[in-house]
Motif scaffolding. Structure first.
Motif, PDB file in Angstrom:
ATOM      1  N   ARG A 124     -12.439   4.968  -1.462  1.00 22.74           N
ATOM      2  CA  ARG A 124     -11.185   5.467  -0.893  1.00 22.74           C
ATOM      3  C   ARG A 124     -11.230   5.515   0.633  1.00 22.74           C
ATOM      4  NH1 ARG A 124      -7.714   7.873  -4.501  1.00 22.74           N
ATOM      5  NH2 ARG A 124      -8.516   8.154  -6.615  1.00 22.74           N
ATOM      6  N   TYR A 146      -7.941  -0.518  -0.547  1.00 21.65           N
ATOM      7  CA  TYR A 146      -6.480  -0.440  -0.614  1.00 21.65           C
ATOM      8  C   TYR A 146      -5.852  -1.829  -0.644  1.00 21.65           C
ATOM      9  CZ  TYR A 146      -7.236   4.466   0.298  1.00 21.65           C
ATOM     10  OH  TYR A 146      -7.651   5.771   0.183  1.00 21.65           O
ATOM     11  N   SER A 184      -6.417  -3.352  -4.093  1.00 20.15           N
ATOM     12  CA  SER A 184      -5.592  -2.734  -5.132  1.00 20.15           C
ATOM     13  C   SER A 184      -4.239  -3.411  -5.262  1.00 20.15           C
ATOM     14  CB  SER A 184      -5.410  -1.238  -4.839  1.00 20.15           C
ATOM     15  OG  SER A 184      -6.644  -0.552  -4.927  1.00 20.15           O
ATOM     16  N   GLU A 217      -4.460  -3.942 -13.304  1.00 16.39           N
ATOM     17  CA  GLU A 217      -5.188  -2.895 -14.014  1.00 16.39           C
ATOM     18  C   GLU A 217      -6.082  -3.494 -15.098  1.00 16.39           C
ATOM     19  OE1 GLU A 217      -4.275   1.265 -16.460  1.00 16.39           O
ATOM     20  OE2 GLU A 217      -2.627   0.061 -15.622  1.00 16.39           O
ATOM     21  N   GLY A 263      -7.986   0.504  -7.716  1.00 14.92           N
ATOM     22  CA  GLY A 263      -7.202   1.508  -8.415  1.00 14.92           C
ATOM     23  C   GLY A 263      -6.398   2.438  -7.533  1.00 14.92           C
ATOM     24  N   ARG A 264      -6.225   2.104  -6.253  1.00 17.42           N
ATOM     25  CA  ARG A 264      -5.380   2.921  -5.405  1.00 17.42           C
ATOM     26  C   ARG A 264      -3.919   2.747  -5.822  1.00 17.42           C
ATOM     27  NH1 ARG A 264     -10.068   3.114  -4.324  1.00 17.42           N
ATOM     28  NH2 ARG A 264      -9.733   4.533  -6.053  1.00 17.42           N
ATOM     29  N   SER A 265      -3.118   3.770  -5.612  1.00 19.87           N
ATOM     30  CA  SER A 265      -1.698   3.681  -5.945  1.00 19.87           C
ATOM     31  C   SER A 265      -0.996   2.705  -5.007  1.00 19.87           C
ATOM     32  CB  SER A 265      -1.037   5.052  -5.850  1.00 19.87           C
ATOM     33  OG  SER A 265      -0.932   5.474  -4.496  1.00 19.87           O
ATOM     34  N   PHE A 266       0.178   2.236  -5.430  1.00 16.84           N
ATOM     35  CA  PHE A 266       0.924   1.280  -4.611  1.00 16.84           C
ATOM     36  C   PHE A 266       1.309   1.901  -3.268  1.00 16.84           C
ATOM     37  CE2 PHE A 266       5.011  -0.583  -3.280  1.00 16.84           C
ATOM     38  CZ  PHE A 266       4.620  -1.898  -3.125  1.00 16.84           C
ATOM     39  N   VAL A 267       1.766   3.149  -3.309  1.00 20.74           N
ATOM     40  CA  VAL A 267       2.172   3.821  -2.066  1.00 20.74           C
ATOM     41  C   VAL A 267       0.981   3.979  -1.126  1.00 20.74           C
ATOM     42  CG1 VAL A 267       3.070   5.958  -1.087  1.00 20.74           C
ATOM     43  CG2 VAL A 267       4.106   5.006  -3.150  1.00 20.74           C
ATOM     44  N   ALA A 268      -0.154   4.423  -1.669  1.00 26.19           N
ATOM     45  CA  ALA A 268      -1.351   4.592  -0.837  1.00 26.19           C
ATOM     46  C   ALA A 268      -1.828   3.254  -0.290  1.00 26.19           C
ATOM     47  CB  ALA A 268      -2.459   5.263  -1.644  1.00 26.19           C
ATOM     48  N   SER A 269      -1.730   2.204  -1.099  1.00 26.70           N
ATOM     49  CA  SER A 269      -2.183   0.880  -0.659  1.00 26.70           C
ATOM     50  C   SER A 269      -1.347   0.340   0.490  1.00 26.70           C
ATOM     51  CB  SER A 269      -2.145  -0.099  -1.834  1.00 26.70           C
ATOM     52  OG  SER A 269      -3.049   0.298  -2.843  1.00 26.70           O
TER      53      SER A 269
END
Length: 232
Positions: A178, A184, A187, A192, A201-207
């Motif tokens: 992370r 990121y 991801s 998946e 496995g980072r979220s789309f928003v975080a990426s």
């Protein structure tokens, strides 16, 4: 023409005049496409998961970060080492103009020479590389631009960061991953359930948000470094 546009044009020409660096980046990028073609036409052909594993390892872990380092760290660094950066300092321009123009030039070179070939390799292997590669380039350029202005040996420090932090510590666990840009960006490339040899496995928003935040922090540091150098 604005000061930022003048700096952009000057820096782009300067970066592209270094034929040795350009040749290295072109060879690395062409190699990605050649390997992608070989993987695609091999017996049975590579699955998208195999292609993603290769592009995350070679593209997002090697040529894109190291290429961004070679380009962005040397944008200001070369001028400082040659003692010609003072000619830009003497021009009546704001710090953000110099930083924005230089960042735009470095990013343009990285996108043309590295990101576009990785996108082509991704198309060959049925792997969507555009978002991940572009966001990784934005983040790395921002960080290494600041390195070039603030550090006396930006290439050495940048190499240590990439080797130790991004590629060793960042591969130890999902928690340490992370803290890396690669996680990121990857991801956005990996679906998946795919195993590409590095925690994702980072979220789309975080990426999207994390690479952009890292780039913004790097540009702010570079702008601060420019102002600090002006009064030094």
């Amino acid at each position: 023409m604005s000061n930022a546009a003048r700096v952009f044009r000057f820096m782009t020409q300067k970066l592209l005049r270094d034929w040795g660096r350009v040749a290295v980046l072109v060879v690395l990028a062409v190699l990605a496409i050649v390997i992608a073609v070989v993987m695609r036409i091999s017996d049975g052909g590579a699955t998208p998961e195999d292609g993603a594993g290769f592009l995350v390892w070679y593209g997002l872990s090697i040529i894109l970060p190291f290429g961004s380092l070679l380009v962005a760290a040397d944008a200001f660094g070369d001028l400082r080492d040659e003692r010609t950066l003072v000619y830009l300092w003497l021009r009546p321009m704001r710090a953000w103009s110099a930083t924005a123009g230089t960042a735009g030039a470095a990013l343009t070179v990285v996108v043309v020479l590295l990101v576009v070939p990785l996108i082509i390799a991704g198309l060959i292997l049925d792997v969507p590389m555009a978002d991940g590669a572009l966001l990784a380039a934005v983040a790395y350029v921002g960080v290494f631009l600041a390195f070039g202005l603030l550090l006396s040996r930006p290439l050495l420090v940048g190499l240590l960061l990439l080797l130790v932090w991004e590629n060793v510590i960042g591969s130890l666990s999902a928690a340490t991953a992370r803290l890396t840009i690669r996680s990121y960006a990857a991801s956005l490339v990996v679906e998946e359930g795919w195993d590409v040899g590095t925690p994702v496995g980072r979220s789309f928003v975080a990426s999207l948000a994390v690479p952009l935040a890292v780039a913004a922090a790097g540009l702010l540091l570079a702008t601060w470094g420019w102002r600090r150098a002006e009064v030094a």
